[in-house]
Design a protein around this motif. Structure first.
Motif, PDB file in Angstrom:
ATOM      1  N   ASN A 276       0.805  -1.216   0.000  1.00 50.62           N
ATOM      2  CA  ASN A 276       0.000   0.000   0.000  1.00 50.62           C
ATOM      3  C   ASN A 276       0.846   1.278   0.000  1.00 50.62           C
ATOM      4  OD1 ASN A 276      -2.551   1.188  -0.005  1.00 50.62           O
ATOM      5  ND2 ASN A 276      -2.574   1.428   2.225  1.00 50.62           N
ATOM      6  N   ARG A 277       2.011   1.210  -0.646  1.00 51.44           N
ATOM      7  CA  ARG A 277       2.886   2.387  -0.639  1.00 51.44           C
ATOM      8  C   ARG A 277       2.452   3.452  -1.642  1.00 51.44           C
ATOM      9  NH1 ARG A 277       7.907   2.076   1.721  1.00 51.44           N
ATOM     10  NH2 ARG A 277       7.849   4.335   1.546  1.00 51.44           N
ATOM     11  N   VAL A 278       2.795   4.672  -1.333  1.00 51.47           N
ATOM     12  CA  VAL A 278       2.736   5.757  -2.306  1.00 51.47           C
ATOM     13  C   VAL A 278       4.154   5.918  -2.814  1.00 51.47           C
ATOM     14  CG1 VAL A 278       2.294   8.192  -2.649  1.00 51.47           C
ATOM     15  CG2 VAL A 278       0.907   6.906  -1.033  1.00 51.47           C
ATOM     16  N   ILE A 536      -1.653  20.946   5.842  1.00 54.25           N
ATOM     17  CA  ILE A 536      -0.488  20.136   5.447  1.00 54.25           C
ATOM     18  C   ILE A 536      -0.352  19.006   6.466  1.00 54.25           C
ATOM     19  CG2 ILE A 536       1.972  20.145   4.914  1.00 54.25           C
ATOM     20  CD1 ILE A 536       1.770  23.224   4.689  1.00 54.25           C
ATOM     21  N   VAL A 537      -0.395  17.764   5.980  1.00 51.52           N
ATOM     22  CA  VAL A 537      -0.304  16.605   6.872  1.00 51.52           C
ATOM     23  C   VAL A 537       1.021  15.906   6.625  1.00 51.52           C
ATOM     24  CG1 VAL A 537      -1.267  14.327   7.346  1.00 51.52           C
ATOM     25  CG2 VAL A 537      -2.801  16.281   7.070  1.00 51.52           C
ATOM     26  N   LEU A 538       1.799  15.701   7.690  1.00 53.67           N
ATOM     27  CA  LEU A 538       3.085  15.005   7.570  1.00 53.67           C
ATOM     28  C   LEU A 538       2.977  13.618   8.189  1.00 53.67           C
ATOM     29  CD1 LEU A 538       6.146  15.004   6.901  1.00 53.67           C
ATOM     30  CD2 LEU A 538       6.541  15.985   9.169  1.00 53.67           C
ATOM     31  N   GLY A 539       2.816  12.612   7.320  1.00 56.71           N
ATOM     32  CA  GLY A 539       2.768  11.225   7.793  1.00 56.71           C
ATOM     33  C   GLY A 539       1.501  10.904   8.558  1.00 56.71           C
ATOM     34  N   PHE A 553       1.999  14.547   3.035  1.00 57.07           N
ATOM     35  CA  PHE A 553       3.247  13.790   2.902  1.00 57.07           C
ATOM     36  C   PHE A 553       2.915  12.374   3.365  1.00 57.07           C
ATOM     37  CE2 PHE A 553       4.721  18.128   3.657  1.00 57.07           C
ATOM     38  CZ  PHE A 553       5.768  18.280   2.751  1.00 57.07           C
ATOM     39  N   ALA A 554       2.853  11.427   2.422  1.00 59.04           N
ATOM     40  CA  ALA A 554       2.311  10.113   2.784  1.00 59.04           C
ATOM     41  C   ALA A 554       3.309   9.003   2.515  1.00 59.04           C
ATOM     42  CB  ALA A 554       1.031   9.851   2.001  1.00 59.04           C
ATOM     43  N   HIS A 555       3.452   8.059   3.482  1.00 60.48           N
ATOM     44  CA  HIS A 555       4.262   6.862   3.233  1.00 60.48           C
ATOM     45  C   HIS A 555       3.391   5.748   2.672  1.00 60.48           C
ATOM     46  CE1 HIS A 555       2.770   6.535   7.320  1.00 60.48           C
ATOM     47  NE2 HIS A 555       3.553   7.527   7.672  1.00 60.48           N
ATOM     48  N   HIS A 556       2.104   5.766   3.063  1.00 60.83           N
ATOM     49  CA  HIS A 556       1.166   4.776   2.532  1.00 60.83           C
ATOM     50  C   HIS A 556      -0.043   5.492   1.937  1.00 60.83           C
ATOM     51  CE1 HIS A 556       3.380   2.255   5.509  1.00 60.83           C
ATOM     52  NE2 HIS A 556       3.339   1.426   4.487  1.00 60.83           N
ATOM     53  N   GLN A 563      -7.805  11.452   0.150  1.00 64.91           N
ATOM     54  CA  GLN A 563      -8.595  12.675   0.104  1.00 64.91           C
ATOM     55  C   GLN A 563      -7.793  13.856  -0.418  1.00 64.91           C
ATOM     56  OE1 GLN A 563      -9.855  11.965   4.396  1.00 64.91           O
ATOM     57  NE2 GLN A 563     -11.074  13.753   3.832  1.00 64.91           N
ATOM     58  N   ALA A 564      -6.472  13.686  -0.495  1.00 65.76           N
ATOM     59  CA  ALA A 564      -5.590  14.841  -0.684  1.00 65.76           C
ATOM     60  C   ALA A 564      -5.706  15.456  -2.071  1.00 65.76           C
ATOM     61  CB  ALA A 564      -4.151  14.419  -0.432  1.00 65.76           C
ATOM     62  N   ASP A 565      -5.299  16.715  -2.154  1.00 72.30           N
ATOM     63  CA  ASP A 565      -5.172  17.376  -3.447  1.00 72.30           C
ATOM     64  C   ASP A 565      -3.780  17.140  -4.004  1.00 72.30           C
ATOM     65  OD1 ASP A 565      -7.764  18.874  -3.523  1.00 72.30           O
ATOM     66  OD2 ASP A 565      -6.940  19.598  -1.619  1.00 72.30           O
ATOM     67  N   ILE A 566      -2.831  17.103  -3.089  1.00 74.37           N
ATOM     68  CA  ILE A 566      -1.448  16.844  -3.490  1.00 74.37           C
ATOM     69  C   ILE A 566      -0.852  15.831  -2.523  1.00 74.37           C
ATOM     70  CG2 ILE A 566       0.855  17.864  -3.777  1.00 74.37           C
ATOM     71  CD1 ILE A 566      -0.839  20.574  -4.181  1.00 74.37           C
ATOM     72  N   VAL A 567      -0.266  14.773  -3.075  1.00 74.62           N
ATOM     73  CA  VAL A 567       0.362  13.748  -2.251  1.00 74.62           C
ATOM     74  C   VAL A 567       1.855  13.725  -2.539  1.00 74.62           C
ATOM     75  CG1 VAL A 567       0.432  11.290  -1.676  1.00 74.62           C
ATOM     76  CG2 VAL A 567      -1.742  12.350  -2.295  1.00 74.62           C
ATOM     77  N   LEU A 568       2.674  13.803  -1.483  1.00 72.88           N
ATOM     78  CA  LEU A 568       4.124  13.771  -1.634  1.00 72.88           C
ATOM     79  C   LEU A 568       4.648  12.529  -0.932  1.00 72.88           C
ATOM     80  CD1 LEU A 568       4.514  17.545  -0.767  1.00 72.88           C
ATOM     81  CD2 LEU A 568       4.789  16.536  -3.039  1.00 72.88           C
ATOM     82  N   PRO A 569       5.293  11.619  -1.688  1.00 68.07           N
ATOM     83  CA  PRO A 569       5.659  10.309  -1.113  1.00 68.07           C
ATOM     84  C   PRO A 569       6.878  10.390  -0.208  1.00 68.07           C
ATOM     85  CG  PRO A 569       6.418  10.438  -3.379  1.00 68.07           C
ATOM     86  CD  PRO A 569       5.712  11.742  -3.100  1.00 68.07           C
ATOM     87  N   ILE A 570       6.759   9.865   1.010  1.00 69.41           N
ATOM     88  CA  ILE A 570       7.893   9.885   1.944  1.00 69.41           C
ATOM     89  C   ILE A 570       8.208   8.481   2.457  1.00 69.41           C
ATOM     90  CG2 ILE A 570       7.617  12.281   2.698  1.00 69.41           C
ATOM     91  CD1 ILE A 570       6.134  11.145   5.186  1.00 69.41           C
ATOM     92  N   ALA A 571       9.350   8.381   3.098  1.00 65.77           N
ATOM     93  CA  ALA A 571       9.878   7.091   3.541  1.00 65.77           C
ATOM     94  C   ALA A 571       9.193   6.607   4.819  1.00 65.77           C
ATOM     95  CB  ALA A 571      11.384   7.223   3.797  1.00 65.77           C
ATOM     96  N   VAL A 572       9.240   5.278   5.041  1.00 72.74           N
ATOM     97  CA  VAL A 572       8.845   4.716   6.340  1.00 72.74           C
ATOM     98  C   VAL A 572      10.108   4.615   7.208  1.00 72.74           C
ATOM     99  CG1 VAL A 572       6.848   3.441   5.480  1.00 72.74           C
ATOM    100  CG2 VAL A 572       9.094   2.347   5.494  1.00 72.74           C
TER     101      VAL A 572
END
Lengths: 662, 180
Positions: A276-278, A536-539, A553-556, A563-572
């Motif tokens: 389920n990663r982004v 702005i949501v971080l993780g 900022f999503a890891h999954h 729901q986001a308008d913009i998704v930025l993929p981050i590490a687990v």
């Protein structure tokens, strides 16, 4: 207090060790290698495998070094003809029925039986008979599979479950030559500490269903890191092959985990890198999120945030960080919100309801549990929240510490506790107030609601104990009278057990609304009542009810990300470099194990990039630089040393002796 | 993903569906009463298993689990003990249990031939029960402490010593339903 020393000689090497030391331990001090299978320094010796046989003069029979304590003047031989022949025979018997299919055994390459046979074995066998055939690939649970033909009945696994985990969830069935490892009929090996038995197993009998046949040990790259699962901060070894995380195993740190790991940390983190990663930045086009480049996503995010700030002011923007994010990401997120965006609308979610007070910080260390006389646990269900802490508390109770548990429901510790006080609903607060009043004023405990509990003995014990520790559910501290009560009790060691992975770090780094304003706390930013238009949501995965512009900022691919308008993929956590702070305030280093999938970036870097897109670059190029800035800005972190950050054990293969130099 | 959290300490006592119990209320009460009898509750497990076997005739998995729940101990540990002791049966057994010693003295005096003859006369192999459920043949228990009377066997609590193939055939006739 000088320890009484016993002098003896092992293979001609004189050594002096404390009275009561086992020969096998004394040999380590003398630099003599005695092979072991069943012996483990953290488990009760049983002398089951006999590989540690040595000759003690003048006795002509060999004796087990793992069960025999030293005596003054002992002369011990591990290398003479008798000892050598004994060891060879034990191995010959062991291998009589053990399958010699090391090339296809998952343990091959990190197997004590293989290594000890190589080092000490005869190399041949007189057995020509058919080997015994027993169950192979026997699933004990979703996580562990048993090969009974490979089992040498060393009983490390069953002793771990009985003595350390305390649940006897893996046992010996049948008797004598029919003995086998198993569980009750129709049941599973259902312990959340079960994965430790894989590491303890000195052969390929207990293997991980997640890891088995994924790699050969010599192909693995090992990285020392810290578990990002909960606030315990267990030290871990990440095993990576071809840039992919294949397994997580323990890395003994006596000050933290004592060499153990829970199944969430061991198995859950591997799944978390895969499922389920982004893996690419995304932008909403109509109803769908479509992949875009980082540049496109960052430009769009900056444009929209700037537009909101121009139209409604900076306070129309808010930021919510997950308390699982490393300190480096949280620190830069703080900079992003406060300095770059220019708002105090910043919080972490979930978090305990009240910001920490200076007098409520955790005092002392987890390892103090090994020496305190009395432990008061209020509202903390360790096995559910910070599992490995449960093992530490059990160990303390076993050693005879007075463990007083105040919890409304039975927890994993109920059976171990000296006293279990079961308050009615919300009664934990009442009891804390009463205790503090009694301890402070010397009065009889004044309990304001009807609780059929006589606190007098607990108060008396608390006052009498020289070394005490208080572990308390941070949620209780929302009530100022409880906070006062806890502060009054806290000359003792201990404090709140903030259970999210870096919840303590988020508190230390001040990820709170400006001035502690309740009106803009995370729940009100999430439901729209704080007047935040751009969020702005971080993780993490906070429940977003309302946001005109949502940047995640999503890891999954979480609900928030969807729901986001913009998704930025981050590490687990296993892919991050940085630091995490455990509930006791110990800061430890995360190191990246696997490669970052797709165009995923570390969280600190992604946050920095957004600041740059907003026109105010933050000049850092590595997480170490951010850590230096944290040390300069957060007084509590100024003195953290590299030794503390890194722990004490280098990364290692599984099953090799879990030990730390004395 | 993260594995489901197992329940570390199953607590069935005081809850659950009484119809699912395999032990009678009397036995259950007797097992609960054992709890205070020993310094450690684990010591009561053998007594409890004996009560369960007395009632049911053997100790099925359900009974082990019930004993564990009543005493508040690990069900795996109870099962471990039930399988360790040869006088507990985890499978149904006949009313007559024939146990033949094949330790050294008895083996030297021909217990293998005795076992073969028993198998033939009963029409079952070691470990099996006759189709009518009357007789179970077990090898090979550990030493019966009757070396002086080797080869020896035991039917329930009665010893039969210096067995011969003829004596065995006669014994089987005696053990058949209606004869005892």
């Amino acid at each position: 207090m000088a320890e009484e020393l016993v002098e003896l000689t092992i293979d001609g090497v004189p050594v002096a060790v404390p009275k009561g030391t086992l020969i096998v331990e004394a040999a380590k001090r003398a630099g003599v290698d005695i092979p072991v299978f069943c012996y483990h320094p953290k488990l009760t010796p049983v002398g089951a495998c006999r590989i540690c046989l040595v000759q003690i003069e003048p006795t002509p029979r060999l004796q087990a070094a793992c069960t025999t304590p030293v005596a003054p003047g002992m002369v011990i031989h591990t290398q003479n003809e008798l000892a050598r022949a004994g060891r060879e025979s034990v191995l010959e018997f062991m291998l009589a029925n053990h399958p010699l299919d090391c090339p296809i055994c998952d343990k091959g390459g990190e197997c004590p039986l293989q290594n000890i046979t190589f080092a000490w074995g005869l190399g041949t066998s007189r057995f020509r008979e058919e080997k015994r055939h027993l169950a192979k690939r026997y699933p004990l649970s979703e996580r562990i599979v048993l090969d009974r033909e490979r089992c040498i009945m060393c009983l490390r696994c069953t002793r771990f479950q009985e003595e350390i985990a305390g649940d006897s969830s893996l046992v010996v069935l049948e008797r004598a030559d029919h003995s086998e490892i198993g569980v009750a009929e129709g049941r599973e090996f259902d312990s959340i500490f079960s994965g430790n038995t894989i590491e303890l197993c000195p052969v390929g009998a207990l293997t991980s269903r997640q890891y088995r046949f994924q790699a050969r040990p010599w192909d693995l790259d090992l990285t020392a890191s810290v578990c990002g699962g909960c606030a315990m901060g267990c030290n871990v070894t990440l095993s990576v092959r071809d840039s992919e995380l294949l397994r997580v195993s323990s890395r003994d740190n006596p000050d933290v985990d004592n060499g153990w790991l829970c199944d969430y940390g061991r198995f859950g983190q591997v799944g978390a890198t895969r499922e389920n990663r982004v893996t690419t930045p995304m932008m909403r086009r109509g109803n769908a999120l479509v992949p875009v480049t980082w540049a496109e996503a960052l430009t769009e995010a900056a444009t929209r945030l700037t537009a909101i700030r121009t139209a409604y002011g900076a306070d129309a923007i808010g930021g919510i960080a997950s308390p699982t994010m490393p300190n480096e990401a949280l620190f830069l997120f703080n900079r992003l919100m406060r300095d770059v965006v220019g708002t105090g609308n910043l919080d972490h979610y979930p978090r305990p309801p009240a910001p920490a007070r200076d007098d409520l910080g955790f005092r002392g260390a987890i390892a103090d549990l090994d020496t305190v006389e009395m432990i008061l646990v209020v509202g903390v269900d360790a096995i559910a929240e910070v599992p490995v802490l449960h093992l530490r508390l059990r160990k303390a109770a076993e050693r005879g510490a007075n463990l007083v548990l105040v919890h409304a429901n039975p927890t994993g510790l109920t059976q171990e506790a000296t006293t279990w006080i079961q308050p009615a609903m919300r009664g934990e607060a009442t009891i804390l107030r009463a205790l503090a009043a009694a301890v402070q004023g010397g009065k009889r405990p004044a309990i304001e609601t009807v609780i059929p509990v006589d606190l007098a003995p607990v108060v008396a014990q608390w006052k009498a104990a020289e070394k005490r520790m208080l572990l308390v559910d941070p949620a209780l501290l929302a009530d100022p009278s409880v906070a006062d009560a806890v502060a009054a009790l806290l000359p003792a060691a201990g404090g709140p057990v903030v259970s999210t992975a870096n919840g303590r770090g988020a508190i230390d780094l001040g990820i709170f609304p400006a001035g502690g304003a309740d009106a803009t706390a995370a729940p009100y930013m999430l439901d729209g009542s704080a007047g935040v238009r751009g969020l702005i949501v971080l993780g993490g995965d906070p429940p977003v009810d309302h946001a005109e512009t949502l940047i995640v900022f999503a890891h999954h691919l979480t609900a928030a990300a969807r729901q986001a308008d913009i998704v930025l993929p981050i590490a687990v956590a296993t892919e991050e470099a940085g630091t995490l702070t455990n509930f006791a305030g110990r800061v430890q280093r995360l190191r990246r194990g696997p490669a970052l999938p797709g165009s995923v970036e570390p969280a600190w870097y992604a946050v920095k990039e957004l600041a740059g897109a907003l026109g105010q670059p933050i000049p850092v190029t590595a997480p170490e630089q951010v850590w230096e800035a944290i040390q300069q800005n957060v007084p509590a972190y100024a003195d953290v040393t590299d030794a503390e950050l890194d722990g004490v054990t280098p990364p290692r293969m599984q099953t090799i002796e879990q030990e730390v130099a004395d | 993903m993260i594995p489901n959290p197992p329940t570390p300490f199953p607590t069935r006592e005081g809850g659950g569906n009484t119809e699912a119990y395999v032990l009678s209320d009397t036995t259950r009460a007797a097992i609960v009463a054992l709890k205070g009898k020993y310094p450690k509750v684990q010591s009561a497990i053998l007594d409890a298993l004996r009560l369960a076997q007395d009632e049911i005739g053997y100790v099925p998995a359900e009974a082990s689990a019930e004993v564990a729940a009543l005493l508040g101990v690990s069900p795996h540990h109870v099962h471990s003990l039930a399988t360790f002791y040869t006088m507990f049966f985890t499978q149904p057994v006949g009313t007559a249990i024939v146990e033949v010693c094949d330790n050294l003295s008895c083996a030297l005096w021909g217990s293998r031939r005795i076992i073969a003859r028993l198998e033939e006369a009963l029409g079952i192999a070691v470990g099996e029960t006759t189709p009518d459920g009357s007789i179970t043949l077990l090898r090979t228990i550990e030493c019966l402490a009757a070396c002086g009377g080797a080869p020896a066997l035991r039917v329930n609590t009665t010893y039969y010593e210096k067995m011969t193939e003829e004596k065995v055939v006669a014994l089987v006739k005696e053990l058949r339903p209606g004869k005892r």
